[in-house]
Design a protein around this motif. Structure first.
Motif, PDB file in Angstrom:
ATOM      1  N   ASN A  56       0.818  -1.212   0.000  1.00 50.21           N
ATOM      2  CA  ASN A  56       0.000   0.000   0.000  1.00 50.21           C
ATOM      3  C   ASN A  56       0.856   1.267   0.000  1.00 50.21           C
ATOM      4  O   ASN A  56       0.752   2.105   0.888  1.00 50.21           O
ATOM      5  CB  ASN A  56      -0.939  -0.002   1.215  1.00 50.21           C
ATOM      6  CG  ASN A  56      -1.927   1.146   1.178  1.00 50.21           C
ATOM      7  OD1 ASN A  56      -2.328   1.596   0.110  1.00 50.21           O
ATOM      8  ND2 ASN A  56      -2.316   1.632   2.346  1.00 50.21           N
ATOM      9  N   GLU A  85      -3.016  -9.519   4.543  1.00 51.52           N
ATOM     10  CA  GLU A  85      -2.758  -8.315   5.334  1.00 51.52           C
ATOM     11  C   GLU A  85      -2.676  -7.073   4.438  1.00 51.52           C
ATOM     12  O   GLU A  85      -3.166  -6.003   4.805  1.00 51.52           O
ATOM     13  CB  GLU A  85      -1.460  -8.476   6.129  1.00 51.52           C
ATOM     14  CG  GLU A  85      -1.074  -7.263   6.954  1.00 51.52           C
ATOM     15  CD  GLU A  85      -2.110  -6.882   7.996  1.00 51.52           C
ATOM     16  OE1 GLU A  85      -2.209  -5.674   8.304  1.00 51.52           O
ATOM     17  OE2 GLU A  85      -2.827  -7.768   8.486  1.00 51.52           O
ATOM     18  N   THR A 107      -6.180  -6.069   3.577  1.00 53.41           N
ATOM     19  CA  THR A 107      -6.839  -5.346   4.664  1.00 53.41           C
ATOM     20  C   THR A 107      -6.457  -3.873   4.656  1.00 53.41           C
ATOM     21  O   THR A 107      -7.308  -2.984   4.835  1.00 53.41           O
ATOM     22  CB  THR A 107      -6.457  -5.979   6.017  1.00 53.41           C
ATOM     23  OG1 THR A 107      -6.879  -7.347   6.024  1.00 53.41           O
ATOM     24  CG2 THR A 107      -7.109  -5.245   7.165  1.00 53.41           C
ATOM     25  N   ARG A 108      -5.188  -3.595   4.431  1.00 55.66           N
ATOM     26  CA  ARG A 108      -4.742  -2.200   4.390  1.00 55.66           C
ATOM     27  C   ARG A 108      -5.316  -1.463   3.175  1.00 55.66           C
ATOM     28  O   ARG A 108      -5.655  -0.282   3.265  1.00 55.66           O
ATOM     29  CB  ARG A 108      -3.218  -2.146   4.374  1.00 55.66           C
ATOM     30  CG  ARG A 108      -2.589  -2.784   5.600  1.00 55.66           C
ATOM     31  CD  ARG A 108      -1.087  -2.603   5.657  1.00 55.66           C
ATOM     32  NE  ARG A 108      -0.514  -3.310   6.803  1.00 55.66           N
ATOM     33  CZ  ARG A 108       0.721  -3.156   7.229  1.00 55.66           C
ATOM     34  NH1 ARG A 108       1.547  -2.323   6.598  1.00 55.66           N
ATOM     35  NH2 ARG A 108       1.164  -3.833   8.289  1.00 55.66           N
ATOM     36  N   ASN A 136      -9.078  -0.791   4.072  1.00 61.27           N
ATOM     37  CA  ASN A 136      -9.311   0.137   5.186  1.00 61.27           C
ATOM     38  C   ASN A 136      -8.705   1.510   4.963  1.00 61.27           C
ATOM     39  O   ASN A 136      -9.217   2.501   5.501  1.00 61.27           O
ATOM     40  CB  ASN A 136      -8.763  -0.457   6.481  1.00 61.27           C
ATOM     41  CG  ASN A 136      -9.525  -1.690   6.927  1.00 61.27           C
ATOM     42  OD1 ASN A 136     -10.674  -1.898   6.517  1.00 61.27           O
ATOM     43  ND2 ASN A 136      -8.899  -2.520   7.744  1.00 61.27           N
ATOM     44  N   HIS A 137      -7.627   1.588   4.194  1.00 60.94           N
ATOM     45  CA  HIS A 137      -6.913   2.855   4.061  1.00 60.94           C
ATOM     46  C   HIS A 137      -6.898   3.377   2.620  1.00 60.94           C
ATOM     47  O   HIS A 137      -7.310   4.504   2.365  1.00 60.94           O
ATOM     48  CB  HIS A 137      -5.474   2.695   4.577  1.00 60.94           C
ATOM     49  CG  HIS A 137      -5.406   2.241   6.000  1.00 60.94           C
ATOM     50  ND1 HIS A 137      -5.734   3.044   7.067  1.00 60.94           N
ATOM     51  CD2 HIS A 137      -5.059   1.038   6.531  1.00 60.94           C
ATOM     52  CE1 HIS A 137      -5.584   2.383   8.204  1.00 60.94           C
ATOM     53  NE2 HIS A 137      -5.175   1.155   7.903  1.00 60.94           N
ATOM     54  N   GLU A 146       7.078  -1.078   4.602  1.00 64.93           N
ATOM     55  CA  GLU A 146       5.651  -1.377   4.491  1.00 64.93           C
ATOM     56  C   GLU A 146       5.504  -2.853   4.136  1.00 64.93           C
ATOM     57  O   GLU A 146       6.291  -3.398   3.358  1.00 64.93           O
ATOM     58  CB  GLU A 146       5.002  -0.506   3.401  1.00 64.93           C
ATOM     59  CG  GLU A 146       3.561  -0.852   3.070  1.00 64.93           C
ATOM     60  CD  GLU A 146       2.565  -0.377   4.096  1.00 64.93           C
ATOM     61  OE1 GLU A 146       1.384  -0.754   4.004  1.00 64.93           O
ATOM     62  OE2 GLU A 146       2.969   0.378   5.014  1.00 64.93           O
TER      63      GLU A 146
END
Length: 494
Positions: free
Chosen positions: A86, A115, A118-119, A122-123, A171
């Motif tokens: 991300n 994972e 998910t980022r 959500n972001h 990251e």
């Protein structure tokens, strides 16, 4: 086109693809930029498109500038998009890309490690959370989101599968090995610092693409690191009697920052990863061939001949290879003009000893006027002892009388023209720089007459003529898609 047959596999409980015709898989480089490349220089971030029989089937990375580069070379966005992590140079254009494509009825498939996914949800896609809630929709309406667990084989298209591996990066980031049916054809590190254990997981592929910069760090490997690892791979392959792995670097920045060594990919370059559905491919090399995609950059014969088997590594490492005469010439041509000219002058003067009375004087004194725009000088050239007269032309004098032209921005078809006075510039390059600053077309590529003929000198432009300015990696000049305000077939009255 590929002829495919889907057979139900009872042992695996799913459909398995089997081919009845030869298939070709290519890797097209869409960009080599790092984090700041697109923002400050306008070149696309690092990204690739996997082509199957000339059709794009997988987009690797959706960083800044990647969408436009993909549309330019592929004419469309593949249905499947892989995101390694991300960061903006790998996922910056993902939200708008999914929104626009879904709005046109082309819902995409986004693939990432759980994972990382998910980022992203959500972001990265947070800008759509509120609007989706207000319209009683879900993020799944934008795209199909598929999670690929680490070190597990995941099928992402009818013929392609990947195995993600975590890289060394600040990251959470995952490279992968790419598989075409039962053949492993590619290893890609994504963004990663130098990590031989991580590289070893990817180097089981016949071609390996690594992230590298001029100077290495925790997040990104250095060119010297890649050269050392490539030498280790070559020595191991020679000892075992196996084929060498073809190693390339990317994510080094702009095209002007492309290294001579190690071997680097460039924008528009294509690698053949697989050509036969029954025989495992040999290590792919950049070769020149006919490809169905338009405007594909052709490789030079020198690039086509640079195979890992024939490229001898410099004994002194990367810095020693830069000092060799052949590589020095290549690096010099990549420098900006003013830096190259300054280096030439310093190199020239360094060969002259001012304390040696046998050396000639290099004072360039004007001797006589030779005519309009030309002067005669008396000085020696490199390698000469005695001074000799030489005539040097200055900038050409501007044409008498004012000459106005009207320039249109090919990137903004509806924008009105801007007027420029030819008498204020002396060369075409000066005019292009002025047009680029005024119309914000950077970097500018060509100036065209409205009949499609590129302009090569100021003398080719007539008073009150209309001109179209194009941009590097921008929209090409098209006679059927001219700016709206061009007055074809008429003459301006002012």
């Amino acid at each position: 086109a590929t002829v495919s047959v889907l057979n139900w596999c009872h042992s695996e409980g799913r459909c398995c693809a089997s081919l009845t015709a030869m298939v070709r898989v290519d890797l097209l480089c869409l960009g080599t930029g790092k984090a700041s490349t697109h923002i400050y220089h306008g070149e696309p971030s690092t990204g690739f498109a996997v082509m199957q029989d000339g059709e794009p089937v997988l987009l690797i990375g959706a960083g800044l500038g990647a969408v436009r580069s993909c549309v330019h070379y592929c004419k469309c966005i593949p249905d499947t998009i892989y995101i390694s992590h991300n960061h903006s140079d790998h996922a910056g254009e993902l939200p708008l890309l999914l929104s626009v494509e879904a709005g046109k009825g082309r819902r995409k498939r986004v693939v990432a490690e759980p994972e990382v996914m998910t980022r992203l949800l959500n972001h990265r896609l947070a800008e759509y959370h509120e609007s989706i809630t207000l319209s009683n929709r879900k993020l799944a309406d934008l795209a199909e989101f598929i999670e690929c667990p680490e070190q597990e084989m995941s099928q992402i298209t009818s013929h392609l599968s990947i195995v993600p591996y975590r890289s060394q990066h600040s990251e959470r980031c995952y490279g992968f090995t790419l598989h075409f049916l039962q053949h492993q054809i590619l290893g890609w590190s994504a963004d990663s610092g130098y990590d031989p254990q991580y590289y070893a997981q990817l180097a089981t592929s016949p071609v390996l693409i690594l992230d590298a910069r001029q100077t290495g760090s925790f997040d990104h490997a250095g060119f010297e690191n890649v050269l050392d690892y490539e030498a280790e791979l070559a020595a191991t392959a020679d000892a075992q009697g196996t084929s060498r792995v073809a190693v390339y670097v990317t994510a080094y920045g702009t095209q002007a920052e492309m290294p001579t060594v190690p071997q680097a990919l460039r924008i528009g370059q294509t690698l053949v990863l697989h050509e036969d559905s029954t025989v495992a491919p040999a290590p792919p090399m950049p070769v020149e061939y006919e490809h169905p995609l338009p405007e594909r950059e052709a490789l030079t014969p020198r690039a086509a001949a640079r195979r890992p088997e024939t490229r001898a590594r410099s004994p002194g490492g990367y810095q020693a290879s830069l000092a060799s005469p052949k590589s020095a010439g290549r690096h010099r041509r990549q420098q900006p003009f003013h830096e190259q000219r300054s280096a030439d002058i310093q190199n020239y003067l360094s060969k002259v000893s001012t304390n040696d009375p046998a050396q000639p004087s290099y004072d360039r004194l004007p001797q006589s006027e030779a005519g309009d725009g030309e002067k005669s000088y008396l000085f020696p050239l490199p390698g000469q002892r005695a001074a000799a007269p030489y005539s040097i032309k200055k900038f050409p004098s501007p044409a008498p009388g004012p000459k106005k032209i009207f320039v249109y921005n090919n990137e903004c078809k509806g924008a009105p023209s801007r007027m420029f006075l030819i008498k204020n510039v002396r060369t075409l390059d000066q005019l292009k720089l002025k047009v680029a600053d005024t119309l914000n077309i950077k970097p500018i590529k060509h100036l065209y007459k409205i009949d499609g003929i590129p302009i090569r000198s100021l003398d080719e432009m007539e008073h009150l003529s209309e001109v179209v300015a194009t941009k590097h990696a921008g929209a090409p000049f098209d006679l059927n898609d001219l700016p709206l305000h061009i007055q074809v077939g008429t003459v301006r009255g002012y």
